[in-house]
Each structure stands twice: as C-alpha cells, then as structure tokens.
Design an enzyme around this catalytic site. Structure first.
Site, PDB file in Angstrom:
ATOM      1  N   THR A   4       1.213  -1.259   0.019  1.00 10.51           N
ATOM      2  CA  THR A   4       0.054  -0.492   0.015  1.00 10.51           C
ATOM      3  C   THR A   4       0.421   1.673  -0.318  1.00 10.51           C
ATOM      4  O   THR A   4       1.792   1.634  -1.313  1.00 10.51           O
ATOM      5  CB  THR A   4      -1.221  -0.097   0.731  1.00 10.51           C
ATOM      6  OG1 THR A   4      -0.345   0.317   2.268  1.00 10.51           O
ATOM      7  CG2 THR A   4      -2.163  -0.757   1.333  1.00 10.51           C
ATOM      8  N   THR A  34      -3.099  -3.639   9.854  1.00  4.23           N
ATOM      9  CA  THR A  34      -2.882  -4.006   8.442  1.00  4.23           C
ATOM     10  C   THR A  34      -1.458  -4.242   8.196  1.00  4.23           C
ATOM     11  O   THR A  34      -0.640  -3.803   7.685  1.00  4.23           O
ATOM     12  CB  THR A  34      -2.774  -2.642   7.746  1.00  4.23           C
ATOM     13  OG1 THR A  34      -4.613  -1.970   8.269  1.00  4.23           O
ATOM     14  CG2 THR A  34      -2.968  -2.756   6.503  1.00  4.23           C
ATOM     15  N   ASN A  84       0.034  11.000   6.202  1.00  2.00           N
ATOM     16  CA  ASN A  84      -1.281  10.872   7.100  1.00  2.00           C
ATOM     17  C   ASN A  84      -2.364  11.952   7.206  1.00  2.00           C
ATOM     18  O   ASN A  84      -3.125  11.611   8.068  1.00  2.00           O
ATOM     19  CB  ASN A  84      -1.026   9.573   9.217  1.00  2.00           C
ATOM     20  CG  ASN A  84      -0.123   9.018   8.038  1.00  2.00           C
ATOM     21  OD1 ASN A  84      -1.096   7.649   7.655  1.00  2.00           O
ATOM     22  ND2 ASN A  84       1.123   8.734   8.752  1.00  2.00           N
ATOM     23  N   LYS A  98       3.341  -6.991   4.752  1.00  2.00           N
ATOM     24  CA  LYS A  98       3.740  -5.135   3.820  1.00  2.00           C
ATOM     25  C   LYS A  98       3.104  -4.589   5.051  1.00  2.00           C
ATOM     26  O   LYS A  98       2.487  -5.243   6.257  1.00  2.00           O
ATOM     27  CB  LYS A  98       2.506  -5.272   2.893  1.00  2.00           C
ATOM     28  CG  LYS A  98       0.389  -5.731   3.464  1.00  2.00           C
ATOM     29  CD  LYS A  98      -0.040  -4.384   4.227  1.00  2.00           C
ATOM     30  CE  LYS A  98       0.559  -3.213   3.197  1.00  2.00           C
ATOM     31  NZ  LYS A  98      -1.061  -2.393   4.076  1.00  2.00           N
ATOM     32  N   GLU A 127       6.298   4.310   7.863  1.00  2.00           N
ATOM     33  CA  GLU A 127       5.900   6.043   7.263  1.00  2.00           C
ATOM     34  C   GLU A 127       6.594   7.012   7.400  1.00  2.00           C
ATOM     35  O   GLU A 127       6.333   7.419   8.778  1.00  2.00           O
ATOM     36  CB  GLU A 127       4.612   6.182   7.324  1.00  2.00           C
ATOM     37  CG  GLU A 127       3.453   5.348   6.771  1.00  2.00           C
ATOM     38  CD  GLU A 127       1.592   5.511   6.653  1.00  2.00           C
ATOM     39  OE1 GLU A 127       1.229   4.873   5.801  1.00  2.00           O
ATOM     40  OE2 GLU A 127       1.394   5.513   8.166  1.00  2.00           O
ATOM     41  N   SER A 162      -6.709  11.790   0.096  1.00  2.00           N
ATOM     42  CA  SER A 162      -7.021  12.574  -0.959  1.00  2.00           C
ATOM     43  C   SER A 162      -5.948  12.433  -2.185  1.00  2.00           C
ATOM     44  O   SER A 162      -5.114  11.059  -2.119  1.00  2.00           O
ATOM     45  CB  SER A 162      -7.124  14.226  -0.593  1.00  2.00           C
ATOM     46  OG  SER A 162      -5.476  14.605   0.633  1.00  2.00           O
TER      47      SER A 162
END
Lengths: 459, 459
Positions: free
Chosen positions: A185, A232, A454, A211, A324, A459
C-alpha cells in the site's frame, strides 16, 4: 500583531525535511532454488488501485498444507479476518491457497464485506482440486482504506485469470516478487525474503513476504473459537517442511510475540493484521516426510520454531525500515527486568513515545525522554531509579555510549552522540538492574513526512 | 535513479504548515476582586532561562492553609516532587507557600537535586513566620529540561528578593499574571483563571494557573506513604474557602481524574507533573469559618468538589489548547460504556492515536482510525461492533454529523465534514451502546510544528 509570540510567527513558515536514506537496497534478487518447493504464485493488477499498480496476489500449494495464523486482537475485525478464522476452524488447520488484495481493507463493511470475502475464497478454491469434505481451502487477506467495499467483480476476474490453463502462476523469483508487490500500500519497496535451513539433518526452505508502513503496532493472537476479533500488517510465510497443524500454530504464536508483536511504526493497531504460515511438506518431492511435531520430537520442533522466529523477526523489521516517513531504524532493548512481560511493556512504551521518536528524527540524544517513558509503565516489580542505566549502542560494532549509569546522568560526549545518531541504525539499551529477563522492540522515528502522509491519506 | 519510488522524491521537499489560529485570546484581564483573599504572589526572572523571561514564581498565604496535591505516577520522580510529598507528610496537609521555577525540571539530578529542592523550600519558608513545630511550610515545583541541575544560587537570590521589606509581592491581576508567566516553558500564553462561587450561601473565590504544552499525558495520584513516584504539567489552585486537609485531598483526587488526568498532548507522562491546592479560609476576613468537610456536611463538600472539578477542567483544557504545534482542540466523548474506566480507557486511546491526530491536522473525516483505536483497547465488557456509533459534533450548536451508525458506515456528506473539521473546536463522539457510563478526554492534533518543536528542543 507585534504581541504575537515568536512561536506563532514560525507557524506560517515552511519545514525542510531531512531526507531519509534510500531503502531500495532492502530488496534484492534471490536465487530461484532458495524458494520452498511446491508453491506457485503471482501478482496482478485487477483494478482495486486507481494507479494501475499490482493489487492482487494468489499463492497456491501443490498439495494441502498445514496452516496456522495469528490475527489482530482489535474488536473491529475486518471481514477477511473473520472469514480466514472460519476457514481455519472448518478445515482443521489445513489450506491450499492464500489470496490477498491491497488498496481496500474490506473492514467495517457489514454483510456485503463478509459476502465479498467469501466470494474471494470460493473463486480461489476453484483454482485447486476440491477438498474431500468440500470445506474451504483458501485464506484471505485485505489491506487498504477502511469502510469501503471491494470492487468485487474486478477481484473475482483477477482471481479467475490464474486458472491452470492461463499458466501465469510461477515459482521463480519474478513470480514471488510480483506477489510481494501486490501486497503493497504505502510501502516503498516489496518485502520478500527466503532462506534455506536444516532440521534433524534435513534441508528445508522458507520464504515469506509482508507489507505495512502505517497503522503498525500489531497485537496478534491465535484464532479464537468464535469471532470477536480483527488486522494492516499482512504477512505470509511458506515452507516446504512438513509440520503438524497444532505445532505449526504454537510455533507461530511464539514467533509472532517476538517479531510482529514487537514492532511499532505509529502505535496504532489495525483491524486487519494477519500473519499466515503454510507448511506443505514438499521438500522431499513426494516421498513421505515425517511431520515436525512438538510431542513427537521436541528438539526438532524447537529447531523449527527458532528458524520461524528469526525469519519472522527479519520480515517484521522490514516493515519498520519502511515505516511511514521513517528515517531511522531503532532497536529498543530492555534488559534486567523481573519478567519478559515487564521488559516487553517498557520496550513498547519507549517505541511509541512521540517525544522519543521526534528526538530521534532530530538526532538529539535526549535520554530524559527515554527515562520518562520507562518510568510511566506500571510493572509487576517497580523500577528502582538508582539501578537504571541507558546507553546508545551503535550497530557498527564501535563502543556504546552510556547516557545514564545507575540513575546518574553521564557527562555525555555530544559529538559522539551526534555521530551515533546520524546513521540510520541505532540501538537504545535500557538496563533495569532488577532481574534477568529481556525483550527487544523495533521502531522508527517521527518525521514531517509522517505527518504529511497521514494528514492527507485519503485525498 | 529513475526507479526511486515517488515517495522518496517527495522526501527532500519542504512542507508548508497550515497556520494555527492565534491563541492569545485565551488570556485576558480578570478583575482584582475575583481573586481569592489572603494570598500575595509574584513572578520574577532569576536567571534559569537564558532568554531573560520570568522563571520564578512565589505564592504566599497570609495564614497556614490546608494543602493537598496530586503527583505523577512516573517511577522517575523529580526531586521537587519527592520533596513536596515529604513536606505534605510532615506538615499534616498544611502549607503557607508555593515556589515554582521554570527552565529546569530538577529531574534525574541525584542528591544535588534533592539538596537544591530543599534549599528552595527553606528559602521560601524564611519569607513567612516559622511554623510552631518547625516543620517545612513550602511546596516546590520545577519544570523544564531533565537531567540538568538548577542554578541554585540564582534561584535562592530570586526567592530572597521577595522579603516583606521589598514589597514586590502583590494580590492584583498584574501580580497573578506575573506568577503565571513564570510557570511557562514552551507555552505560548500564560494560563490563569479565577472565579467566584457559592457553597451553603457563602461566597468564595478560587484562582489557579497552570503550564504545559508538551510531555502532557498526566496520570497523577494522591501522595503515597513513601517515595516511589514522580510530574511536566504544573498547576496550582488557591481558594479562600476553608476546607479540611482530608476533604481537600479527596476533592482534588476526584477532580484531577476528571480534568488533568483526562488530557493528552503527546501521550508522554512527565517526571514532574504536580497539582497543588491551597485553601486558606480567608474569605471571611479573620472571622472563624467552619471548614468544609465531607463527614460533617456531605452536601457542602460535594458542592465544593463540583466547583473544583469544573475549575480544574478549565485549567486542564488551556494546556491542550496550547499543546505543542496544536491547531485543533478536540473533545473525545465516549458514551454507553459498561464502566467509567472502560470509557476513560477508550477516550485516552483515541486521544493519543497518531493516526487520529494527523487526520485531524489534515482535516480528514477518517472515522476508520477512530474505530481502529476504539477496538484496540482491552475492556471489562468487550465492544460489540454492531452497536457502535461515531459522530462529529460541531461546538457551535449546529447539527452533528453521524459517520457510523450501529456499526454501519454512513454516506458521509464530505462538504459538511470539511466544514466541521475546518474550525478549531470539535467533538468526536463514540457511542458504544453497552452501558450507561461515559468519560471525556481533551486532545489536540499532530502537526509539522509538533515535530519541529520536539525534533530540536535542546538545541
């Protein structure tokens, strides 16, 4: 507005990010012969992701394999988690296939979500011979946005494109790599590892992929008798060893506590976290292979469990490396605790502290924040501040840097501290001086990039 | 490097911050007559802060006051916390003075730190008449960097400048404001409130100040018999009501759970968190005043406790409004829980979720993250996903926006969602549908500015 405090004036400014080291070197080719025998797989784009990237992986075992799994303990269990738990229960710990989509988590999707997850299972079941009792043979995983339903007809078409006649399934590095890419992702590189290992003089292979980059703070347990759970972080590990379903589950539960349940990117537990292990016994090319089983041969079982734990830790660490916005990979070691649980709890708290993580991003040797986090955890045996030591341990073998020794601050060499903090890998070592138990946790820093990713994910 | 993923290319870019609304309107003049009688105070610069800003506050009561306090539960208790606990024990819940320095927390400073904290107590004690039994009468608080010793001679000189002959102590708004300013570290405005209230037909006054912008996730309890505890939220509340020491402590413990222990900026508990209440009975100008006491008059006690709780909640919310880098003030309400503890635990988890907080900064109606956080908390009565509802409640009285109703996602009006999220104040309401208990928490968002402030706090 001359009375506006200085901090407000800064607020309208821009922030220049310290760029993270490129991470593409964490993905490299693997010899075809290192992958476990008896598995074929593939990754395709079926239409979940708008970008055209790979979003559907299919993994098939040539014969029914022992299967075990750990699922998130979140109360809001996504549909694929509920369904996979059910499949494992019905099949008695056996499976032939795993199907994975990325781009949509199929979480909080009500009855439609359950129907869709079952449809994925049935479509994948149709790719292999039916089981004797007609029970389902496919485990399903989904990852992506919560609260949206799957584009299920695209996914079913994607699964059906893997029929035997299409021959798009393979067993080479390229096939494994495509499957790993279909897991991704916000990941910046596919996470794929394989290795050869030996138990009782016999050679086996193990390969796995996972992942995850955000909503990473798993707490996974074995399947429960009835569904009140959810994940996740997605991972699957395939081996060509033969392992009894019961022992495969207990080995996985042990391994997950010391790998996936010991990593954190942002401290948030997902509704979809799932790790699956398949053991198909194909190493011996059809010759009957004695199953590794805890009761029959504890030593062989322990050897296998150690292999699985180390392999799972490797896969889990890849997720943290790709956290991230992460620019640092940090090992938090807590030693000298009264119990493993105490050590694990402190390591988890340090690993999730926003103040520790922003200091790491700022390359600031702020041991006071490490200590404040350590002290905030309720323990079975309370911390004695006069026995606590904190060090930074560089991962290049050079001497470690004591920051606090037996509760007294050291006169820190700030130049050396900056040097240690300037590289990607670092270990924070906390010695409690109470008992003999220890735990490790792996975490990353907190950057501007994390906020950016995040702050506008949807969007 | 054409194969470098897109996310890496973005990493070397700059980030433009959405500026936060100015917060100076949270500080405004208060009438002199609203402040409690019988207190004199001041704030000066004594030399702890390099900037020349106010860094020392002295608060004196004209007569011995009932005193109560709650301290951090962190294992690494700073010296001023250990000393203030000891003072309260020795004095039997009485005090004449509070002394506070900002700029240095006097935490993890060993024996020197303890000596320095006691020196501050003795120097302040010298400003008032000696107590009958010679016991200490001053409570001490420090806030700032951990692991550095105080510039104690500057602080002692600063305290001594408040001798009766110097007459720099006052009781006007200006004096209270200077004291409140001397509390500040990364705060952008002084936090000072005062109000008049009535118990049993008699009029009293209450005033308080606090500080805190980072390392804010207090968990404070009443003083323990012996020292194994610690707090960087600092607050003090002064009233001219007469309250017995025992009832003052129980009212404060209740109030703190529902105010300071229900706020979070970054989820990190400090080594110095302290809240002190003084009740000097000066409202009646020397006329004997009957003490408010739980056993003697439960109704009067409850009325006082309610006033104290509401006042403490006001002060606590100011800290969140000024949270480091905060652009949003968010109330998290969890309703329909089986127990208060369950509701409080979920509200705390949502309030500390990095994913929820970055979504708030991004003004993104990402209810999936609220749900994932809700589901990750172990509870006495497990959550039933089909009964859970989530709404955004605007604080202007306009209709709330349901996002999830009984476990089913709503078709969200994204325009309305953006509208609600674009203003500073917002309430996230989670209805569990299990029981009748509820809890509120106050939190802020997670911004680029938060990372900047904490990535180079020491430099």
């Amino acid at each position: 507005m001359s009375r506006l405090p200085a901090v407000w004036k800064r607020l309208s400014s821009t922030f220049t990010s310290r760029p993270a080291p490129p991470k593409t070197h964490h993905h490299a080719p693997i010899l075809d012969s290192t992958f476990p025998k008896g598995y074929v797989l593939n990754g395709v784009h079926c239409g979940v992701k708008k970008t055209g990237a790979l979003d559907l992986a299919v993994i098939l075992s040539g014969t029914p394999a022992s299967a075990a799994a750990c699922f998130t303990r979140n109360a809001f269990k996504a549909a694929p988690v509920v369904v996979s738990e059910d499949v494992l229960r019905r099949s008695g710990g056996k499976a032939r296939a795993i199907v994975v989509n990325s781009g949509c988590a199929n979480a909080v999707t009500g009855k439609q979500g359950m129907e869709d997850a079952w449809a994925m299972v049935r479509a994948t079941d149709a790719l292999v011979e039916p089981s004797k009792a007609g029970e389902p043979q496919t485990l399903v995983m989904s990852t992506g946005v919560i609260g949206q339903t799957l584009p299920i007809s695209n996914i079913i078409s994607g699964i059906q494109s893997h029929s035997a006649s299409s021959s798009i399934l393979g067993s080479t590095f390229a096939a494994w790599e495509k499957a790993a890419k279909a897991f991704m992702t916000t990941d910046t590189f596919p996470k794929l590892r394989a290795r050869t290992f030996t138990v009782n003089g016999k050679e086996y292979r193990m390969a796995g992929m996972d992942k995850g980059a955000g909503m990473i703070h798993p707490d996974m347990g074995p399947p429960r008798p009835s569904g009140q759970l959810h994940a996740t972080l997605l991972a699957c590990i395939m081996t060509d060893a033969a392992v009894s379903p019961r022992s495969l589950q207990s080995a996985l539960t042990y391994a997950v506590d010391r790998s996936f349940n010991s990593i954190s990117v942002d401290g948030d537990m997902s509704t979809n976290d799932t790790i699956i292990v398949l053991a198909n016994g194909a190493a011996t090319n059809g010759t009957a292979q004695e199953e590794i089983d805890e009761e029959r041969d504890p030593r062989a079982y322990e050897a296998f469990r150690t292999e699985l734990t180390n392999f799972a830790a490797d896969l889990a660490q890849l997720v943290v490396r790709d956290g991230e916005g992460a620019t640092k990979f940090v090992t938090v070691s807590v030693e000298g605790a009264a119990t493993y649980e105490d050590a694990h709890r402190i390591a988890s708290r340090i690993s999730t502290s926003a103040l520790v993580k922003t200091a790491l991003y700022g390359e600031d040797a702020n041991w006071g924040r490490v200590l404040a986090a350590t002290g905030s955890v309720p323990l079975s045996t309370p911390v004695d501040p006069t026995r606590v030591s904190v060090s930074f341990v560089p991962q290049d073998g050079s001497p470690s840097l004591p920051l606090l020794v037996n509760g007294e601050p050291e006169n820190v060499d700030e130049v050396r501290a900056k040097e240690i903090l300037s590289v990607e890998d670092l270990e924070i070592q906390v010695q409690l001086g109470i008992g003999k138990e220890s735990a490790k946790y792996w975490t990353c820093d907190f950057s501007y990039e994390y906020v950016r990713i995040n702050g506008d994910y949807r969007s």
